[in-house]
Design an enzyme around this catalytic site. Sequence first.
Site, PDB file in Angstrom:
ATOM      1  N   SER A  26       0.834  -1.214   0.000  1.00 34.99           N
ATOM      2  CA  SER A  26       0.000   0.000   0.000  1.00 34.99           C
ATOM      3  C   SER A  26       0.862   1.256   0.000  1.00 34.99           C
ATOM      4  O   SER A  26       0.596   2.220  -0.732  1.00 34.99           O
ATOM      5  CB  SER A  26      -0.887   0.036   1.249  1.00 34.99           C
ATOM      6  OG  SER A  26      -1.808  -1.011   1.216  1.00 34.99           O
ATOM      7  N   ARG A  30       1.535   4.377  -2.958  1.00 36.00           N
ATOM      8  CA  ARG A  30       1.294   5.794  -2.644  1.00 36.00           C
ATOM      9  C   ARG A  30       2.569   6.611  -2.829  1.00 36.00           C
ATOM     10  O   ARG A  30       2.513   7.782  -3.202  1.00 36.00           O
ATOM     11  CB  ARG A  30       0.758   5.918  -1.212  1.00 36.00           C
ATOM     12  CG  ARG A  30      -0.717   5.450  -1.114  1.00 36.00           C
ATOM     13  CD  ARG A  30      -1.069   4.990   0.279  1.00 36.00           C
ATOM     14  NE  ARG A  30      -2.486   4.703   0.475  1.00 36.00           N
ATOM     15  CZ  ARG A  30      -3.082   3.538   0.166  1.00 36.00           C
ATOM     16  NH1 ARG A  30      -2.406   2.547  -0.366  1.00 36.00           N
ATOM     17  NH2 ARG A  30      -4.386   3.370   0.408  1.00 36.00           N
ATOM     18  N   GLY A  98      -5.915  -3.450  -7.552  1.00 33.84           N
ATOM     19  CA  GLY A  98      -7.042  -2.590  -7.195  1.00 33.84           C
ATOM     20  C   GLY A  98      -6.578  -1.231  -6.690  1.00 33.84           C
ATOM     21  O   GLY A  98      -7.216  -0.210  -6.943  1.00 33.84           O
ATOM     22  N   SER A 172     -13.297   1.409   3.108  1.00 34.90           N
ATOM     23  CA  SER A 172     -12.325   1.033   2.079  1.00 34.90           C
ATOM     24  C   SER A 172     -11.287   2.136   1.937  1.00 34.90           C
ATOM     25  O   SER A 172     -11.615   3.271   1.595  1.00 34.90           O
ATOM     26  CB  SER A 172     -13.038   0.807   0.742  1.00 34.90           C
ATOM     27  OG  SER A 172     -12.103   0.916  -0.317  1.00 34.90           O
ATOM     28  N   GLN A 174      -9.104   2.257  -0.301  1.00 36.85           N
ATOM     29  CA  GLN A 174      -8.940   2.602  -1.714  1.00 36.85           C
ATOM     30  C   GLN A 174      -9.937   3.677  -2.121  1.00 36.85           C
ATOM     31  O   GLN A 174      -9.586   4.636  -2.819  1.00 36.85           O
ATOM     32  CB  GLN A 174      -9.098   1.358  -2.588  1.00 36.85           C
ATOM     33  CG  GLN A 174      -7.971   0.351  -2.335  1.00 36.85           C
ATOM     34  CD  GLN A 174      -8.065  -0.885  -3.198  1.00 36.85           C
ATOM     35  OE1 GLN A 174      -9.053  -1.084  -3.917  1.00 36.85           O
ATOM     36  NE2 GLN A 174      -7.056  -1.737  -3.129  1.00 36.85           N
ATOM     37  N   ASP A 321      -6.986  -8.160   4.621  1.00 39.82           N
ATOM     38  CA  ASP A 321      -6.195  -9.017   3.721  1.00 39.82           C
ATOM     39  C   ASP A 321      -5.665 -10.265   4.423  1.00 39.82           C
ATOM     40  O   ASP A 321      -5.099 -11.143   3.779  1.00 39.82           O
ATOM     41  CB  ASP A 321      -5.024  -8.217   3.137  1.00 39.82           C
ATOM     42  CG  ASP A 321      -5.505  -7.126   2.187  1.00 39.82           C
ATOM     43  OD1 ASP A 321      -6.634  -7.241   1.664  1.00 39.82           O
ATOM     44  OD2 ASP A 321      -4.757  -6.157   1.959  1.00 39.82           O
ATOM     45  N   ARG A 352     -12.682 -14.451  -1.870  1.00 30.92           N
ATOM     46  CA  ARG A 352     -11.807 -15.159  -0.926  1.00 30.92           C
ATOM     47  C   ARG A 352     -12.574 -16.025   0.074  1.00 30.92           C
ATOM     48  O   ARG A 352     -12.015 -16.992   0.586  1.00 30.92           O
ATOM     49  CB  ARG A 352     -10.892 -14.165  -0.192  1.00 30.92           C
ATOM     50  CG  ARG A 352      -9.782 -13.667  -1.088  1.00 30.92           C
ATOM     51  CD  ARG A 352      -8.828 -12.719  -0.397  1.00 30.92           C
ATOM     52  NE  ARG A 352      -7.719 -12.388  -1.301  1.00 30.92           N
ATOM     53  CZ  ARG A 352      -6.948 -11.310  -1.191  1.00 30.92           C
ATOM     54  NH1 ARG A 352      -7.146 -10.451  -0.211  1.00 30.92           N
ATOM     55  NH2 ARG A 352      -5.976 -11.096  -2.046  1.00 30.92           N
TER      56      ARG A 352
HETATM   57  C1  S3P Z   1      -5.577  -1.301   0.088  1.00 31.62           C
HETATM   58  C2  S3P Z   1      -6.791  -1.309   0.702  1.00 31.62           C
HETATM   59  C3  S3P Z   1      -7.587  -2.533   0.917  1.00 31.62           C
HETATM   60  C4  S3P Z   1      -6.759  -3.799   0.787  1.00 31.62           C
HETATM   61  C5  S3P Z   1      -5.862  -3.748  -0.405  1.00 31.62           C
HETATM   62  C6  S3P Z   1      -4.927  -2.549  -0.355  1.00 31.62           C
HETATM   63  C7  S3P Z   1      -4.885  -0.018  -0.107  1.00 31.62           C
HETATM   64  O1  S3P Z   1      -8.624  -2.587  -0.035  1.00 31.62           O
HETATM   65  O2  S3P Z   1      -7.591  -4.930   0.719  1.00 31.62           O
HETATM   66  O3  S3P Z   1      -5.071  -4.934  -0.484  1.00 31.62           O
HETATM   67  O4  S3P Z   1      -3.684  -0.015  -0.452  1.00 31.62           O
HETATM   68  O5  S3P Z   1      -5.526   1.024   0.062  1.00 31.62           O
HETATM   69  P1  S3P Z   1     -10.022  -1.831   0.232  1.00 31.62           P
HETATM   70  O6  S3P Z   1      -9.693  -0.448   0.548  1.00 31.62           O
HETATM   71  O7  S3P Z   1     -10.813  -1.911  -1.027  1.00 31.62           O
HETATM   72  O8  S3P Z   1     -10.648  -2.595   1.345  1.00 31.62           O
END
Ligand code: S3P
Length: 433
Positions: A26, A30, A98, A172, A174, A321, A352
């Site tokens: 993550s 960023r 994602g 979330s 993300q 995760d 999952r």
């Molecule tokens: C992540 C946020 C999580 C996580 C993903 C990485 C991130 O997803 O499952 O592996 O880097 O912001 P969500 O925000 O969709 O839950």
Amino acid sequence: MNIENQLTISAKKQLIGTIRIPGDKSISHRSIMLSGLASTPVVVKNFLFAADCCSTISCMQALGVQVEKQASGDLHIQGNGFYGLQEPKDILDAGNSGTTLRLLTGILACQPFFSVITGDASLRKRPMGRVVKPLSMMGCQMVGRQETRYIPLAIKPGENIRGIQYNMPVASAQVKSAILLAGLFAAETTVVTEPYLSRDHTERMLETFGVPIKRDGLSVSLEGVTELTAPAVIEVPGDISSAAFWLVAGSIMPDSQLTLENVGINPTRTGILDVLKEMGANISLINERLSGTEPIADLTIKSAQLQGVTIEGEIIPRLIDEIPILAVAALFAKGRTVIRGAEELRVKETDRLRAVTSELTKMGAKIEETPDGLIIDGPQKLEFAVCDSHDDHRMAMSLAIAGLAGCGVEINNPDCVRISYPDFFTVLDKVSL
Ligand code: S3P
């Protein structure tokens, strides 16, 4: 051990050794995105050179940012300033990632140029409506498959981006990050409120780049800016989500002792430590320190008899995760483990909840899959089986640990570990006896 399309993991007796945990996925993503919006060079140390983060590198390069791996192993990034991204000449490919897709969409939707973003077969099935909805409220314009709920997504030049106050229906990071990144380009304040706190790496890194962030309970807000002030160096902590496999393996395999070096212990990510400790794991944190704005520590794990536990509520986003590997822990624990409120797992790299149930069942496990979680009574005896990774890195690693601590496993398509932990099987070989 032969790594091609199938990999056999033999059962082993114990785990002994010291493991340097690879960089946080993550935070690595960023680091490139924010550095790419700055005008001074940034050196990123302990960057995770895994497939997901390489997708972010190639997208940012396609947007005109210089990104180079140095001989030292550090990543060197030179952006062209806050308004310096360039129109990509071709479709951007987020691969399996994602985080690349959702965070970058927040940035792309505010640029004065057209772009198209897509990804692999798994990413094309994952929901984008959760990002498109708030971004559209901010004045961004985009169109994608199935009424813009799925990629590929074509993004129109953004103008007059407005700040919003947005209550997120799901926790979330993300989605939160996509909105905050778009909020950097907005005229007014942007406020995002989550049902539960998700990982806050975007907020912390934005502060490092000189953006004031206000936090109020589950809300976070920022004002638009005209530039980012980059730090010269970013140190990426080790990824606790990668450490999780060793935390569980070291706990469930008798006579084991592992030290995990340089692990990020940001409280929005440490649900795995809280749950394993509640289960009776013998984990100690030593050498606690800061890596930039992120707390880190070395972790030691000794084997312990785990107990079943209930995992639900606010802790879910703090270990989202880690649920596949926690399911493996539950199989070795005494008593019932119940996981609830984890329906988000159905829209990860694969479903999952279904994949954990179907693959561990092949090893003889009895697992009840519920709409939003799992029920597992332990301890259970596993048997050797041929299992499928579902092309999901965390599934492949969880199955490997189940086989290692059980009676072995043959994993189809194990190479998906390149997504987050390319050296996983090499490390496994080194520390298992
Ligand atoms: C992540 C946020 C999580 C996580 C993903 C990485 C991130 O997803 O499952 O592996 O880097 O912001 P969500 O925000 O969709 O839950």
